[in-house]
Design a protein around this motif. Structure first.
Motif, PDB file in Angstrom:
ATOM      1  N   VAL A   7       0.841  -1.208   0.000  1.00 38.93           N
ATOM      2  CA  VAL A   7       0.000   0.000   0.000  1.00 38.93           C
ATOM      3  C   VAL A   7       0.873   1.253   0.000  1.00 38.93           C
ATOM      4  N   PHE A   8       1.924   1.258   0.836  1.00 44.23           N
ATOM      5  CA  PHE A   8       2.854   2.397   0.838  1.00 44.23           C
ATOM      6  C   PHE A   8       3.529   2.544  -0.525  1.00 44.23           C
ATOM      7  N   SER A   9       3.956   1.437  -1.116  1.00 46.70           N
ATOM      8  CA  SER A   9       4.620   1.494  -2.422  1.00 46.70           C
ATOM      9  C   SER A   9       3.678   2.021  -3.497  1.00 46.70           C
ATOM     10  N   ILE A  10       2.425   1.580  -3.478  1.00 41.36           N
ATOM     11  CA  ILE A  10       1.441   2.026  -4.477  1.00 41.36           C
ATOM     12  C   ILE A  10       1.142   3.511  -4.314  1.00 41.36           C
ATOM     13  N   ILE A  11       0.905   3.956  -3.070  1.00 41.70           N
ATOM     14  CA  ILE A  11       0.606   5.371  -2.820  1.00 41.70           C
ATOM     15  C   ILE A  11       1.802   6.235  -3.238  1.00 41.70           C
ATOM     16  N   GLY A  12       3.014   5.817  -2.853  1.00 44.04           N
ATOM     17  CA  GLY A  12       4.203   6.579  -3.218  1.00 44.04           C
ATOM     18  C   GLY A  12       4.394   6.654  -4.724  1.00 44.04           C
ATOM     19  N   THR A  13       4.161   5.547  -5.413  1.00 43.64           N
ATOM     20  CA  THR A  13       4.314   5.519  -6.870  1.00 43.64           C
ATOM     21  C   THR A  13       3.277   6.400  -7.549  1.00 43.64           C
ATOM     22  N   LEU A  14       2.041   6.384  -7.059  1.00 44.36           N
ATOM     23  CA  LEU A  14       0.985   7.227  -7.634  1.00 44.36           C
ATOM     24  C   LEU A  14       1.308   8.709  -7.452  1.00 44.36           C
ATOM     25  N   ILE A  15       1.756   9.090  -6.245  1.00 47.25           N
ATOM     26  CA  ILE A  15       2.123  10.497  -5.997  1.00 47.25           C
ATOM     27  C   ILE A  15       3.274  10.903  -6.909  1.00 47.25           C
ATOM     28  N   ALA A  16       4.260  10.004  -7.085  1.00 44.81           N
ATOM     29  CA  ALA A  16       5.399  10.307  -7.956  1.00 44.81           C
ATOM     30  C   ALA A  16       4.953  10.483  -9.406  1.00 44.81           C
ATOM     31  N   ALA A  17       3.998   9.667  -9.842  1.00 43.60           N
ATOM     32  CA  ALA A  17       3.534   9.721 -11.232  1.00 43.60           C
ATOM     33  C   ALA A  17       2.837  11.045 -11.556  1.00 43.60           C
ATOM     34  N   ILE A  18       2.186  11.645 -10.562  1.00 43.85           N
ATOM     35  CA  ILE A  18       1.456  12.905 -10.809  1.00 43.85           C
ATOM     36  C   ILE A  18       2.176  14.107 -10.194  1.00 43.85           C
ATOM     37  N   ALA A  19       3.398  13.889  -9.660  1.00 51.26           N
ATOM     38  CA  ALA A  19       4.095  14.946  -8.916  1.00 51.26           C
ATOM     39  C   ALA A  19       4.266  16.219  -9.751  1.00 51.26           C
TER      40      ALA A  19
ATOM     41  N   MET B 166       9.734  14.243  -3.788  1.00 53.88           N
ATOM     42  CA  MET B 166      10.531  13.885  -2.611  1.00 53.88           C
ATOM     43  C   MET B 166       9.659  13.142  -1.587  1.00 53.88           C
ATOM     44  N   ALA B 167       8.453  13.649  -1.354  1.00 50.02           N
ATOM     45  CA  ALA B 167       7.532  12.988  -0.427  1.00 50.02           C
ATOM     46  C   ALA B 167       7.183  11.588  -0.923  1.00 50.02           C
ATOM     47  N   ALA B 168       6.991  11.460  -2.236  1.00 46.82           N
ATOM     48  CA  ALA B 168       6.663  10.158  -2.826  1.00 46.82           C
ATOM     49  C   ALA B 168       7.794   9.160  -2.601  1.00 46.82           C
ATOM     50  N   ARG B 169       9.032   9.614  -2.730  1.00 51.96           N
ATOM     51  CA  ARG B 169      10.189   8.727  -2.536  1.00 51.96           C
ATOM     52  C   ARG B 169      10.262   8.212  -1.095  1.00 51.96           C
ATOM     53  N   VAL B 170       9.941   9.085  -0.135  1.00 55.45           N
ATOM     54  CA  VAL B 170       9.948   8.681   1.274  1.00 55.45           C
ATOM     55  C   VAL B 170       8.866   7.626   1.522  1.00 55.45           C
ATOM     56  N   ILE B 171       7.677   7.841   0.944  1.00 54.71           N
ATOM     57  CA  ILE B 171       6.581   6.877   1.108  1.00 54.71           C
ATOM     58  C   ILE B 171       6.954   5.541   0.466  1.00 54.71           C
ATOM     59  N   GLN B 172       7.571   5.597  -0.729  1.00 61.53           N
ATOM     60  CA  GLN B 172       8.042   4.364  -1.376  1.00 61.53           C
ATOM     61  C   GLN B 172       9.062   3.638  -0.491  1.00 61.53           C
TER      62      GLN B 172
ATOM     63  N   ILE C 152       7.851   6.479 -15.881  1.00 61.23           N
ATOM     64  CA  ILE C 152       8.591   5.473 -15.104  1.00 61.23           C
ATOM     65  C   ILE C 152       7.695   4.930 -13.992  1.00 61.23           C
ATOM     66  N   PHE C 153       6.904   5.819 -13.411  1.00 60.85           N
ATOM     67  CA  PHE C 153       6.022   5.420 -12.309  1.00 60.85           C
ATOM     68  C   PHE C 153       4.677   4.906 -12.816  1.00 60.85           C
ATOM     69  N   TRP C 154       4.155   5.494 -13.912  1.00 61.56           N
ATOM     70  CA  TRP C 154       2.884   5.008 -14.456  1.00 61.56           C
ATOM     71  C   TRP C 154       3.002   3.549 -14.904  1.00 61.56           C
ATOM     72  N   ILE C 155       4.176   3.175 -15.438  1.00 55.60           N
ATOM     73  CA  ILE C 155       4.395   1.796 -15.879  1.00 55.60           C
ATOM     74  C   ILE C 155       4.494   0.856 -14.669  1.00 55.60           C
ATOM     75  N   SER C 156       5.075   1.358 -13.573  1.00 55.27           N
ATOM     76  CA  SER C 156       5.251   0.531 -12.376  1.00 55.27           C
ATOM     77  C   SER C 156       3.938   0.302 -11.623  1.00 55.27           C
ATOM     78  N   LEU C 157       3.038   1.279 -11.680  1.00 56.95           N
ATOM     79  CA  LEU C 157       1.840   1.272 -10.832  1.00 56.95           C
ATOM     80  C   LEU C 157       0.954   0.037 -11.022  1.00 56.95           C
ATOM     81  N   PRO C 158       0.543  -0.318 -12.255  1.00 56.23           N
ATOM     82  CA  PRO C 158      -0.339  -1.491 -12.392  1.00 56.23           C
ATOM     83  C   PRO C 158       0.315  -2.803 -11.949  1.00 56.23           C
TER      84      PRO C 158
END
Length: 484
Positions: free
Chosen positions: A94-106, A113-119, A177-183
């Motif tokens: 869940v943390f990885s998914i939330i972090g990746t989603l935030i990074a994708a729309i950052a 930076m916040a997304a990387r910490v969550i990841q 990079i993050f949109w591809i990782s998310l699904p």
């Protein structure tokens, strides 16, 4: 029986675990996490331009990630004894998914930076959980094979990350990079929640707040200090203060753990000699590997003026070979033990580093590919066998602590190796420029940078020699086989 621990105690035989689906869940999650990490490293130049930040600022995408791991992984030994396997697996994803989603729309650097910490929080939970679960559900005489399979995925992800990110950056924005990782992460979460089983026994030890504070100061201070030393210099007050506070915190943390009846991190693992030797060998490999992973792309893009895609493509064969060899090395470890893999492997790593210390602005690509392949072959012969052999010596109750110690110190050694390599690179470059006869020649800065890279690889040679000496003492840990 306590109802809180019953789910973990219902299965008392490793043969009743659905080993393949459980391992598959970890492999999918681990692959995509490592892919996004190395893929983002190749996009740092693009991020500097897009966000208008300095190199020292963009470095926080890596420093912040390592710092989060350095703070949370030591606590993982405690967390593994408080929460079930399914709870931790789901939470980490869940943390990885939330972090990746935030990074994708950052929309800004702060969001990224916040997304990387969550990841990193997700990774800090996943890594110790993965190794601890393998130790619990796979009998010792089969662990080399499974660890080798993990090595295949863990090595292949960083190998293809730079190459695929080069392709993405040539055609799309870095967000992809993050949109591809998310699904893939979502698929890993769904698959894992269907097949993951609770494999540990919850003991719920007392939470000692002071130990957590000292651990955070100790490991966090050391990782932060060394991560910043490469850019800010060793004389920077913040670097000196962070490292000093880290070592003091670590000393006080160690003293406190040895005096507690129920320590947060049980340091009795250090009483087992093969665990200590395996740990040191893994740290040596991580120090050399991470320093090389930052030196080679810099050399390829600066000294040889290659683009991101070309540089990633040149480093691809070594990573692929390492991944393909990992399962083979795992099988060989199960049959012959670590000694006949680790010692030759360290010699191969040492030979490749000697080769890298001779590179210049005219070094052919074929030589670089060959040296990189040799280095990655050597790592495949050392890392997983040394790690597996060391963890095999620990009694079952020390598995969470052993995996926490090993994963934490890997982050610390990686930060130290990278910082020292960058410092030597900078010093070597400056020394060459100070003695150069023709500063107006446009080739002079390139020659100076290349000289710094050569010096940094000499540091890797020294570390590898130390590892080779320690590797001479490795012995196979005898484990029980069925019917024995």
């Amino acid at each position: 029986m306590n109802s809180k621990t019953q789910p973990e105690q219902q299965i008392d035989s490793t043969e009743q675990y659905r080993v393949v689906p459980i391992i598959t869940s970890f492999l999918i999650a681990g692959f995509i996490g490592l892919f996004s990490e190395t893929a983002l490293n190749m996009a740092l130049g693009t991020l500097i331009r897009d966000f208008g930040v300095h190199e020292t600022t963009v470095q926080w995408l890596t420093t912040g990630y390592l710092l989060t791991l350095g703070i949370l992984v030591p606590v993982s030994g405690l967390i593994l004894q408080w929460f079930t396997t399914r709870q931790l697996f789901g939470t980490s994803l869940v943390f990885s998914i939330i972090g990746t989603l935030i990074a994708a729309i950052a929309p800004s650097f702060a969001f990224l930076m916040a997304a990387r910490v969550i990841q990193a929080i997700g990774t800090a939970l996943m890594l110790p959980l993965m190794f601890n679960t393998i130790l619990l559900i796979v009998p010792p005489y089969k662990r080399g094979r499974i660890m080798g399979l993990m090595g295949l995925v863990i090595s292949f992800a960083p190998a293809v990350g730079p190459t695929l990110s080069g392709l993405i950056l040539n055609n799309l924005t870095w967000h992809w990079i993050f949109w591809i990782s998310l699904p893939v992460l979502v698929a890993a979460f769904v698959f894992g929640m269907v097949y993951m089983q609770n494999v540990s026994t919850l003991t719920k030890p007392k939470i000692d707040v002071l130990s957590i504070v000292l651990s955070t100061i100790g490991f966090g201070g050391i990782v932060f200090g060394f991560s910043n030393a490469g850019e800010s210099g060793w004389g920077d007050p913040l670097v000196i203060g962070s490292i000093a506070a880290g070592f003091i915190g670590l000393l006080l943390f160690t003293i406190r753990q040895t005096r507690m009846k129920q320590p947060m991190l049980n340091l009795r693992a250090f009483k087992y000699p093969m665990f200590v030797i395996g740990l040191v060998l893994v740290l040596v490999c991580m120090m050399v590997l991470l320093s090389s992973m930052i030196l080679l792309p810099l050399y390829l893009q600066t000294s040889l003026a290659l683009g991101t895609f070309a540089a990633g493509l040149l480093l691809l064969p070594g990573g692929v070979v390492n991944g393909l060899l990992s399962p083979i090395m795992g099988n060989l470890f199960d049959k012959f033990g670590p000694r006949w893999l680790v010692i030759p492997g360290l010699f191969i790593v040492l030979g490749s580093l000697i080769g890298f210390s001779t590179i210049d602005v005219d070094t052919p690509a074929g030589f670089l590919i060959a040296m990189h392949i040799l280095m990655m072959i050597g790592f495949s012969m050392v890392m997983m066998p040394a790690q597996t052999n060391g963890l095999n010596q620990l009694p079952r109750e020390l598995y969470p602590d052993g995996t926490a110690i090993m994963n934490t110190l890997q982050q610390v050694s990686g930060a130290i190796g990278t910082a020292v390599a960058i410092s030597i690179l900078s010093a070597g470059t400056a020394r060459y420029m100070d003695t150069a006869a023709d500063l107006a020649n446009p080739q002079t800065p390139l020659l100076a940078f290349t000289s710094g890279v050569q010096d940094a690889f000499i540091f890797g040679i020294v570390v590898a020699v130390i590892g080779l000496i320690i590797g001479l003492f490795v012995k196979r840990v005898e484990v029980a086989h069925p019917g024995s």
